[in-house]
Design a protein around this motif. Structure first.
Motif, PDB file in Angstrom:
ATOM      1  N   ALA A 343     -42.392  57.636  37.048  1.00 47.95           N
ATOM      2  CA  ALA A 343     -42.108  57.729  35.613  1.00 47.95           C
ATOM      3  C   ALA A 343     -43.386  58.015  34.845  1.00 47.95           C
ATOM      4  O   ALA A 343     -44.493  57.699  35.294  1.00 47.95           O
ATOM      5  CB  ALA A 343     -41.473  56.436  35.105  1.00 47.95           C
ATOM      6  N   TRP A 379     -38.259  59.342  35.358  1.00 46.79           N
ATOM      7  CA  TRP A 379     -37.993  58.789  34.031  1.00 46.79           C
ATOM      8  C   TRP A 379     -39.123  59.100  33.043  1.00 46.79           C
ATOM      9  O   TRP A 379     -40.279  59.247  33.436  1.00 46.79           O
ATOM     10  CB  TRP A 379     -37.841  57.258  34.085  1.00 46.79           C
ATOM     11  CG  TRP A 379     -36.773  56.747  34.986  1.00 46.79           C
ATOM     12  CD1 TRP A 379     -36.945  56.078  36.167  1.00 46.79           C
ATOM     13  CD2 TRP A 379     -35.366  56.858  34.788  1.00 46.79           C
ATOM     14  NE1 TRP A 379     -35.742  55.757  36.723  1.00 46.79           N
ATOM     15  CE2 TRP A 379     -34.738  56.227  35.889  1.00 46.79           C
ATOM     16  CE3 TRP A 379     -34.564  57.423  33.799  1.00 46.79           C
ATOM     17  CZ2 TRP A 379     -33.364  56.145  36.020  1.00 46.79           C
ATOM     18  CZ3 TRP A 379     -33.189  57.344  33.923  1.00 46.79           C
ATOM     19  CH2 TRP A 379     -32.601  56.711  35.024  1.00 46.79           C
ATOM     20  N   ARG A 381     -40.408  56.925  29.829  1.00 48.71           N
ATOM     21  CA  ARG A 381     -40.195  55.570  29.329  1.00 48.71           C
ATOM     22  C   ARG A 381     -41.130  55.240  28.170  1.00 48.71           C
ATOM     23  O   ARG A 381     -42.179  55.862  27.998  1.00 48.71           O
ATOM     24  CB  ARG A 381     -40.421  54.550  30.455  1.00 48.71           C
ATOM     25  CG  ARG A 381     -39.352  54.562  31.532  1.00 48.71           C
ATOM     26  CD  ARG A 381     -39.741  53.686  32.706  1.00 48.71           C
ATOM     27  NE  ARG A 381     -38.628  53.495  33.637  1.00 48.71           N
ATOM     28  CZ  ARG A 381     -38.749  52.997  34.858  1.00 48.71           C
ATOM     29  NH1 ARG A 381     -39.954  52.631  35.313  1.00 48.71           N
ATOM     30  NH2 ARG A 381     -37.693  52.851  35.632  1.00 48.71           N
ATOM     31  N   GLN A 418     -35.672  54.244  28.190  1.00 49.32           N
ATOM     32  CA  GLN A 418     -35.981  55.310  29.140  1.00 49.32           C
ATOM     33  C   GLN A 418     -34.918  56.403  29.024  1.00 49.32           C
ATOM     34  O   GLN A 418     -33.792  56.161  28.576  1.00 49.32           O
ATOM     35  CB  GLN A 418     -36.029  54.787  30.581  1.00 49.32           C
ATOM     36  CG  GLN A 418     -34.693  54.380  31.165  1.00 49.32           C
ATOM     37  CD  GLN A 418     -34.807  53.889  32.609  1.00 49.32           C
ATOM     38  OE1 GLN A 418     -35.880  53.510  33.073  1.00 49.32           O
ATOM     39  NE2 GLN A 418     -33.697  53.891  33.329  1.00 49.32           N
TER      40      GLN A 418
END
Length: 442
Positions: A343, A379, A381, A418
């Protein structure tokens, strides 16, 4: 006459009529008002009611009492106060500072009473100068008097360690100005952050400025910064509302949307990032939101810049926004299993207020999402401020899912969001990557 549907008391209506005559010019500066007895007779009321109406106008600064001669319209000649003139170059005679020179040009008699002291600063000064709890400041306190009336106070605060044994320590006018002295000491100010609030004066302020009851004041806090973002001076100006006109001159740089560019920040952009951050913090403060109400963490920003994680968005050559995107999963918020997932994390996303309404924030989030996808992340986030409810809706509307809220006493952030890497909404201007201009060979 009624205000908000409520009938006005008789003494208020008396004050209303006289006020209207003053505002419209029927009663000019220095005009003598009818006597208390004459007002009472005209309005078929008691003398005490007439006195009460006149007292309203005295408290508003519109009239004054000169017994036994009577009541007179105050000759208001407000001082024009220009916060934006702080760093303008101006001709000064050897015996005059900026204030005295300005008043001399207007043909007014002015002086200022100056005292200098080494003190423990107030919390608002300490925070703006980023001082430790026990670090003292030098304060130059000035009462500015125009035509024998105290017009305002101007208290300049400097870290003692910067100005020890300098001209700033002397209780006298500094003809070339404290800003020049600071520059000579190696602390040239290149920008200032202005904060203005309006409130009622403290008893000490009312006494110092000889204010009539009910007179509000404007408080102008000005923090001066050097090129590297170090605050070196905080000035507190107390401006009585009946004695000042605050004038701003603004030039809005053109914003050539829809073609903003984005580029990695360099070490030379530190001041720009800090200024954008403080601009946002000041705006949030005016809305009663406590987000970012602490000094910017310069070392962290420098590290983000050095690692290529901090970015600048520009309209032409004008910085209008900044965003930091990195792989750091804050251990206070994200669980170990989440931190192990691929992420990118968004930090310090700021859009300058005059670039607001253009969905530039959405564009930066789209750009960050595409960047995450290009690095094979799953992701994008971020963690949002817990008390800023507007952000909840903002991120939800931009494709983010609320994961949970982490409530820690030591942290004010903790609302976790997210969205899938690669997700774009395409509602804002498209950001073009700005590459460095190649250097021509010698």
């Amino acid at each position: 006459m009624a205000i908000s549907g409520r009938p006005r008391a008789l003494y208020q209506r008396i004050a209303d009529r006289i006020r209207d005559e003053i505002v419209e010019g029927t009663l000019g500066p220095g005009a003598r008002l009818p006597t208390e007895a004459e007002i009472a007779m005209e309005w078929d009321t008691t003398r005490s009611t007439a006195v009460q109406g006149l007292r309203v106008l005295i408290n508003e600064g519109l009239i004054f009492s000169d017994r036994p001669r009577g009541h007179f319209v105050r000759a208001r000649k407000p001082m024009v106060y220009r916060p934006q003139s702080e760093f303008r170059k101006r001709p000064l005679s050897p015996e005059m500072d900026n204030f005295l020179a300005q008043m001399a040009q207007e043909g007014r008699e002015a002086r200022q009473d100056i005292e200098v002291a080494v003190v423990s600063p107030s919390r608002e000064v300490r925070e703006r100068l980023r001082l430790t709890e026990d670090e003292p400041v030098v304060v130059r306190r000035r009462v500015r008097v125009i035509d024998n009336v105290p017009f305002n106070t101007n208290d300049s605060h400097f870290p003692l360690r910067l100005v020890q044994d300098s001209e700033i320590m002397r209780p006298a006018d500094i003809p070339r100005g404290a800003n020049v002295v600071l520059a000579e000491l190696g602390y040239e100010q290149v920008r200032a952050l202005d904060e203005i609030q309006v409130r009622m004066p403290t008893p000490a302020e009312a006494d110092r400025l000889q204010l009539a009851p009910g007179t509000p004041v404007a408080v102008h806090l000005c923090t001066g910064y050097t090129q590297d973002g170090t605050p070196v001076r905080v000035v507190t100006n107390i401006l009585p509302g009946d004695r000042h006109v605050i004038t701003f001159e603004r030039h809005k740089p053109p914003l050539d949307f829809p073609e903003p560019t984005i580029r990695p920040a360099t070490a030379q952009d530190l001041d720009t990032v800090v200024e954008l951050w403080e601009h946002a913090a000041s705006w949030l403060r005016t809305r009663g939101i406590d987000q970012w109400q602490y000094p910017p963490r310069l070392e962290r920003i420098k590290a983000n810049i050095a690692q290529g994680e901090c970015w600048i968005v520009e309209d032409g050559d004008v910085p209008i926004a900044t965003i930091t995107v990195d792989e750091h999963a804050d251990g206070d918020f994200w669980r170990p299993d989440e931190a192990a997932e691929p992420a990118l994390y968004v930090h310090r996303m700021v859009v300058r207020r005059d670039a607001g309404g253009s969905e530039l924030g959405s564009s930066m989030l789209d750009w960050a999402s595409q960047r995450a996808s290009s690095q094979d992340k799953r992701w994008l986030r971020l963690d949002a401020w817990r008390d800023n409810r507007d952000l909840y809706a903002y991120y939800s509307e931009r494709g983010f899912d609320h994961i949970r809220t982490v409530d820690l006493d030591k942290r004010r952030s903790g609302v976790l969001f997210q969205r899938a890497a690669g997700l774009v909404r395409n509602v804002g201007p498209k950001l073009a990557l700005k590459t460095a201009t190649p250097v021509e060979p010698m």
